[in-house]
Design an enzyme around this catalytic site. Structure first.
Site, short mmCIF file in Angstrom:
data_model
loop_
_atom_site.label_atom_id
_atom_site.label_comp_id
_atom_site.label_asym_id
_atom_site.label_seq_id
_atom_site.Cartn_x
_atom_site.Cartn_y
_atom_site.Cartn_z
N ARG A 25 0.85 -1.25 -0.24
CA ARG A 25 -0.09 0.00 0.10
C ARG A 25 0.90 1.42 -0.01
NH1 ARG A 25 -5.60 1.20 3.22
NH2 ARG A 25 -5.81 3.18 2.46
N TYR A 71 -25.15 3.03 3.27
CA TYR A 71 -23.99 3.84 3.01
C TYR A 71 -24.40 4.60 1.58
CZ TYR A 71 -20.43 0.96 5.50
OH TYR A 71 -19.73 0.41 6.69
#
Length: 341
Positions: free
Chosen positions: A36, A147
């Site tokens: 990452r 969401y």
């Protein structure tokens, strides 16, 4: 030859209990954190098929789990529906415009956003060790809708729950759109090589019983029926976190082949409540794994004994905590694989 996990999902009792961990491809792994740092943000990696495949396989390479769960996110579907999606450091995902005050019809779908996910599945299947099951997934309609309506996660999903009472037709339209695209999305994952899929309903526990029937059971049943028509051989795992006493109704009415069990449920109660022979998955508390106390091995043994008379996949009751030490995962694996009854 199908692996132990796939055989278990198909209702067979296997020579040992297969295992994988929800959110096993993620931040608790140093190799994930290194990649990452090199590649950038979460969403960039989810849409980078090479990186996403590498992340999917990292826990397989390190731990030898029996299943590899696709590295992606449940919010890929609302992104394809047309909401803007971003992940903010320390704050989590944001979807805009939130549908609490914007029209579903104002969104412009972009189904090309599914393509990198399918490519990740294809790459992983090519590189997967023999006997490891490739698992795809999607968010269940209620959880995804929470969401989409609020534009972000919340502790009590109040925006979506209020809409369900105030304007159920508007919420139904959102849920219907999610159902329609989720069927295609999971079908695409299966066609790309997913051998089983899981429906994550992380916020199922926030609903009253009648609302649970409408917003959890009914939409998931529609998805399962449509997928069963297209892919009758592919097992579907339902995971309605927080369902509590509604677990049995979910298992009977949605048509899923296997049930994921969260950590709040007594496995002895679960095995009495669910249909005989139905495979179960779970249900160690992720915080017990994080703590790594002496109770870890005892709880593993309790779970394994409780589910000894039905097909069982060992897993956590929800996703692994990002602070979990690697040594605790090795202890867990040793406890499951060394269990002798």
């Amino acid at each position: 030859m199908p692996g132990l996990l796939l055989e278990t999902l198909n209702g067979k009792r296997t020579s040992r209990t297969p295992m994988w961990l929800m959110r096993q491809a993620g931040r608790y792994l140093p190799e994930y954190r290194a990649l990452r740092a090199e590649k950038g943000g979460f969403l960039d990696m989810a849409y980078d098929s090479e990186a996403a495949c590498e992340i999917t396989l990292q826990p397989i390479d390190r731990f030898g789990f029996d299943g590899a769960i696709l590295f992606s996110d449940i919010l890929i579907v609302p992104h394809a529906i047309g909401q803007h999606l971003e992940f903010l450091a320390g704050e989590g995902p944001r979807l805009s415009p939130p549908l609490v005050d914007a029209a579903l019809e104002s969104l412009t779908p972009d189904l090309s956003r599914f393509e990198p996910i399918y490519e990740t599945v294809r790459l992983c299947r090519k590189r997967m060790p023999e006997g490891v099951t490739m698992l795809g997934f999607a968010g269940s309609p209620w959880t995804v809708a929470t969401y989409m309506v609020a534009g972000e996660g919340s502790r009590d999903q109040h925006e979506a729950r209020a809409m369900a009472y105030r304007d159920p037709d508007a919420l139904q339209a959102i849920v219907d759109r999610i159902v329609y695209l989720t069927v295609d999305y999971l079908s695409g994952q299966i066609e790309a090589g997913a051998e089983a899929v899981q429906l994550f309903d992380s916020w199922a526990g926030s609903l009253a019983p009648d609302q649970f029937e409408r917003w959890v059971i009914a939409p998931n049943a529609r998805i399962v029926a449509a997928l069963r028509e297209r892919h009758p051989e592919t097992p579907i795992i339902g995971f309605p976190k927080g369902a509590g006493e509604k677990l049995g109704a979910y298992a009977r009415e949605t048509g899923v082949q296997a049930m994921g069990i969260d950590e709040t449920l007594d496995p002895e109660w679960v095995t009495r409540e669910l249909p005989q022979g139905m495979p179960v998955q779970g249900n160690l508390d992720p915080l017990l794994l994080l703590a790594g106390s002496a109770e870890l091995e005892l709880r593993v043994a309790t779970i394994l004994r409780a589910f000894a008379d039905r097909p069982h996949i060992f897993n956590l009751g929800h996703g692994i905590d990002r602070r979990t030490p690697i040594d605790h995962v090795h202890r867990l694996i040793a406890a499951v694989r060394g269990f002798e009854g």
